[in-house]
Motif scaffolding. Structure first.
Motif, PDB file in Angstrom:
ATOM      1  N   MET A   1      -2.319  -2.603   8.201  1.00 28.48           N
ATOM      2  CA  MET A   1      -3.270  -2.325   6.998  1.00 28.48           C
ATOM      3  C   MET A   1      -3.756  -1.112   7.497  1.00 28.48           C
ATOM      4  N   LEU A   2      -3.966  -0.131   6.909  1.00 31.81           N
ATOM      5  CA  LEU A   2      -4.653   1.084   6.901  1.00 31.81           C
ATOM      6  C   LEU A   2      -6.028   0.714   6.186  1.00 31.81           C
ATOM      7  N   LEU A   3      -7.406   0.861   7.090  1.00 26.78           N
ATOM      8  CA  LEU A   3      -8.681   0.664   6.521  1.00 26.78           C
ATOM      9  C   LEU A   3      -9.288   2.158   6.413  1.00 26.78           C
ATOM     10  N   ARG A   4      -9.416   2.690   5.176  1.00 24.72           N
ATOM     11  CA  ARG A   4     -10.005   3.857   4.917  1.00 24.72           C
ATOM     12  C   ARG A   4     -11.773   3.765   4.833  1.00 24.72           C
ATOM     13  N   LEU A   5     -12.218   4.745   5.523  1.00 20.90           N
ATOM     14  CA  LEU A   5     -13.645   4.843   5.716  1.00 20.90           C
ATOM     15  C   LEU A   5     -14.361   6.099   5.007  1.00 20.90           C
ATOM     16  N   PRO A   6     -14.208   6.235   3.594  1.00 19.21           N
ATOM     17  CA  PRO A   6     -14.716   7.419   3.238  1.00 19.21           C
ATOM     18  C   PRO A   6     -16.349   7.504   3.544  1.00 19.21           C
ATOM     19  N   THR A   7     -16.587   8.739   3.592  1.00 18.56           N
ATOM     20  CA  THR A   7     -17.908   9.320   3.967  1.00 18.56           C
ATOM     21  C   THR A   7     -18.652   9.953   2.679  1.00 18.56           C
ATOM     22  N   SER A   8     -18.012   9.983   1.655  1.00 18.00           N
ATOM     23  CA  SER A   8     -18.552  10.517   0.221  1.00 18.00           C
ATOM     24  C   SER A   8     -17.940   9.927  -0.870  1.00 18.00           C
ATOM     25  N   VAL A   9     -18.625  10.146  -2.286  1.00 19.54           N
ATOM     26  CA  VAL A   9     -18.033   9.434  -3.327  1.00 19.54           C
ATOM     27  C   VAL A   9     -16.704  10.062  -3.692  1.00 19.54           C
ATOM     28  N   SER A  10     -16.788  11.365  -3.364  1.00 22.23           N
ATOM     29  CA  SER A  10     -15.270  11.993  -3.829  1.00 22.23           C
ATOM     30  C   SER A  10     -14.156  11.459  -2.872  1.00 22.23           C
ATOM     31  N   GLU A  11     -14.358  11.234  -1.565  1.00 24.57           N
ATOM     32  CA  GLU A  11     -13.280  10.681  -0.706  1.00 24.57           C
ATOM     33  C   GLU A  11     -13.165   9.485  -1.350  1.00 24.57           C
ATOM     34  N   ALA A  12     -14.323   8.561  -1.778  1.00 24.30           N
ATOM     35  CA  ALA A  12     -13.954   7.183  -2.067  1.00 24.30           C
ATOM     36  C   ALA A  12     -12.955   7.142  -3.426  1.00 24.30           C
ATOM     37  N   GLN A  13     -13.125   8.194  -4.185  1.00 21.79           N
ATOM     38  CA  GLN A  13     -12.428   8.364  -5.481  1.00 21.79           C
ATOM     39  C   GLN A  13     -10.954   8.342  -5.061  1.00 21.79           C
ATOM     40  N   GLU A  14     -10.923   9.311  -4.319  1.00 21.33           N
ATOM     41  CA  GLU A  14      -9.467   9.762  -3.630  1.00 21.33           C
ATOM     42  C   GLU A  14      -8.578   8.467  -3.203  1.00 21.33           C
ATOM     43  N   GLY A  15      -9.434   7.564  -2.486  1.00 18.69           N
ATOM     44  CA  GLY A  15      -8.844   6.335  -1.796  1.00 18.69           C
ATOM     45  C   GLY A  15      -8.398   5.387  -3.147  1.00 18.69           C
ATOM     46  N   LEU A  16      -9.432   5.442  -4.181  1.00 12.23           N
ATOM     47  CA  LEU A  16      -8.835   4.572  -5.363  1.00 12.23           C
ATOM     48  C   LEU A  16      -7.634   5.016  -5.722  1.00 12.23           C
ATOM     49  N   ALA A  17      -7.568   6.414  -6.314  1.00 13.16           N
ATOM     50  CA  ALA A  17      -6.422   7.108  -6.811  1.00 13.16           C
ATOM     51  C   ALA A  17      -5.101   6.744  -5.932  1.00 13.16           C
ATOM     52  N   GLU A  18      -5.312   6.578  -4.619  1.00  8.26           N
ATOM     53  CA  GLU A  18      -4.140   6.446  -3.842  1.00  8.26           C
ATOM     54  C   GLU A  18      -3.856   5.086  -3.663  1.00  8.26           C
ATOM     55  N   GLY A  19      -4.403   4.229  -4.351  1.00  8.10           N
ATOM     56  CA  GLY A  19      -4.188   2.602  -4.247  1.00  8.10           C
ATOM     57  C   GLY A  19      -4.988   1.802  -3.335  1.00  8.10           C
ATOM     58  N   ALA A  20      -6.196   2.398  -2.476  1.00 10.13           N
ATOM     59  CA  ALA A  20      -6.677   1.597  -1.782  1.00 10.13           C
ATOM     60  C   ALA A  20      -7.286   0.457  -2.126  1.00 10.13           C
ATOM     61  N   VAL A  21      -7.453  -0.661  -1.575  1.00  9.24           N
ATOM     62  CA  VAL A  21      -8.142  -1.886  -2.288  1.00  9.24           C
ATOM     63  C   VAL A  21      -9.410  -1.943  -1.503  1.00  9.24           C
ATOM     64  N   PRO A  22     -10.521  -2.127  -2.558  1.00  9.30           N
ATOM     65  CA  PRO A  22     -11.770  -1.973  -2.029  1.00  9.30           C
ATOM     66  C   PRO A  22     -12.251  -3.400  -1.528  1.00  9.30           C
ATOM     67  N   ILE A  23     -12.708  -3.187  -0.377  1.00  8.94           N
ATOM     68  CA  ILE A  23     -13.563  -4.596   0.291  1.00  8.94           C
ATOM     69  C   ILE A  23     -14.985  -4.195   0.848  1.00  8.94           C
ATOM     70  N   GLY A  24     -15.752  -5.540   0.550  1.00  6.21           N
ATOM     71  CA  GLY A  24     -16.946  -5.523   1.127  1.00  6.21           C
ATOM     72  C   GLY A  24     -17.249  -5.679   2.484  1.00  6.21           C
ATOM     73  N   GLY A  25     -17.577  -6.762   2.807  1.00  9.22           N
ATOM     74  CA  GLY A  25     -17.752  -7.187   4.176  1.00  9.22           C
ATOM     75  C   GLY A  25     -16.428  -8.144   4.523  1.00  9.22           C
ATOM     76  N   ALA A  26     -15.428  -8.256   3.800  1.00  8.32           N
ATOM     77  CA  ALA A  26     -14.055  -8.749   3.745  1.00  8.32           C
ATOM     78  C   ALA A  26     -14.324 -10.339   3.861  1.00  8.32           C
ATOM     79  N   THR A  27     -15.570 -10.927   3.725  1.00  7.75           N
ATOM     80  CA  THR A  27     -15.982 -12.363   3.710  1.00  7.75           C
ATOM     81  C   THR A  27     -15.004 -13.289   2.831  1.00  7.75           C
ATOM     82  N   LEU A  28     -14.730 -12.589   1.562  1.00  7.57           N
ATOM     83  CA  LEU A  28     -14.055 -13.391   0.654  1.00  7.57           C
ATOM     84  C   LEU A  28     -12.590 -13.023   0.562  1.00  7.57           C
ATOM     85  N   VAL A  29     -12.126 -12.124   1.090  1.00  2.00           N
ATOM     86  CA  VAL A  29     -10.667 -11.819   0.909  1.00  2.00           C
ATOM     87  C   VAL A  29      -9.870 -11.994   2.042  1.00  2.00           C
TER      88      VAL A  29
END
Length: 239
Positions: A1-29
């Motif tokens: 699994m590749l973990l993406r760590l965007p440093t800006s809102v625009s990079e986070a949107q790129e991750g969403l567009a490319e199918g990255a699954v958002p996680i918080g602290g991963a305690t639930l998933v």
């Protein structure tokens, strides 16, 4: 699994567009992923500045719960401090608790603050009501609210493995003419109820008004806690 760590809102949107699954602290998933398989790529907002705010009127979704301190209103601070153990609070995030958790311990506190969420999708960043966030589970960036003049929070003790404990959150806001608005939110089981009424006429009238709302259908023991919390938050304001 590749973990993406965007440093800006625009990079986070790129991750969403490319199918990255958002996680918080991963305690639930994490347990689900171990059982069902890991996604090809996941994404954390922990390096995005807008998701790490801890301010008097804003709290980022990537903030871990043990960082929620005296900079935010009492109701939100106490709600965060009541979640799980210290180890959980050092990992679990604000966004994960509200969007991903079935308990949503922070939700009553956010509701009484009148908070709105800033959320992201692949194309835009926009504000949303908390009801939409809970129903649609978008990627949350932050919460924002207006500072209350008073607030309170109570979470009843419960036995391990039993039903979720009763939570009662309260907050009072003043308008430009110093009229008071009282908001009360109750988590009863897995359901969260929220109501509002005038607070400038005193605690007894506020309690009577709330009894005529959906909160009046709560079990007697829960209504007693609501009354206690309303009196606690309003009585000091009338002295």
């Amino acid at each position: 699994m590749l973990l993406r760590l965007p440093t800006s809102v625009s990079e986070a949107q790129e991750g969403l567009a490319e199918g990255a699954v958002p996680i918080g602290g991963a305690t639930l998933v994490w347990a689900t992923w171990q059982r069902d398989g890991f996604p090809q790529q996941a994404m954390s907002l922990r390096e995005v500045p807008e998701a790490n705010l801890v301010e008097p009127e804003a709290l980022g979704a990537a903030v871990v719960l043990h960082r929620v301190d005296e900079r935010v209103p009492e109701v939100l601070r106490r709600a965060a401090a009541s979640v799980g153990t210290g180890a959980v609070r050092r990992t679990a995030t604000v966004g994960g608790n509200i969007v991903g958790s079935t308990l949503r311990c922070l939700l009553p506190a956010a509701l009484v603050l009148g908070a709105r969420a800033t959320v992201l999708d692949a194309e835009r960043c926009y504000e949303a009501e908390l009801a939409e966030v809970v129903a649609k589970r978008p990627l949350m960036l932050a919460l924002r609210w207006r500072t209350p003049v008073a607030s309170g929070y109570r979470k009843l003790p419960t036995e391990a493995g039993g039903p979720p404990p009763l939570v009662v959150a309260t907050a009072v806001h003043a308008d430009e003419e110093d009229r008071l608005l009282l908001r009360v939110a109750v988590r009863d089981g897995y359901d969260v109820l929220s109501e509002a009424t005038a607070g400038h006429s005193g605690a007894e009238r506020a309690v009577a008004a709330l009894e005529r709302t959906g909160l009046g259908a709560l079990p007697p023991a829960a209504r007693a806690v609501v009354r206690e919390q309303v009196v606690a938050v309003l009585d000091p304001l009338s002295r």
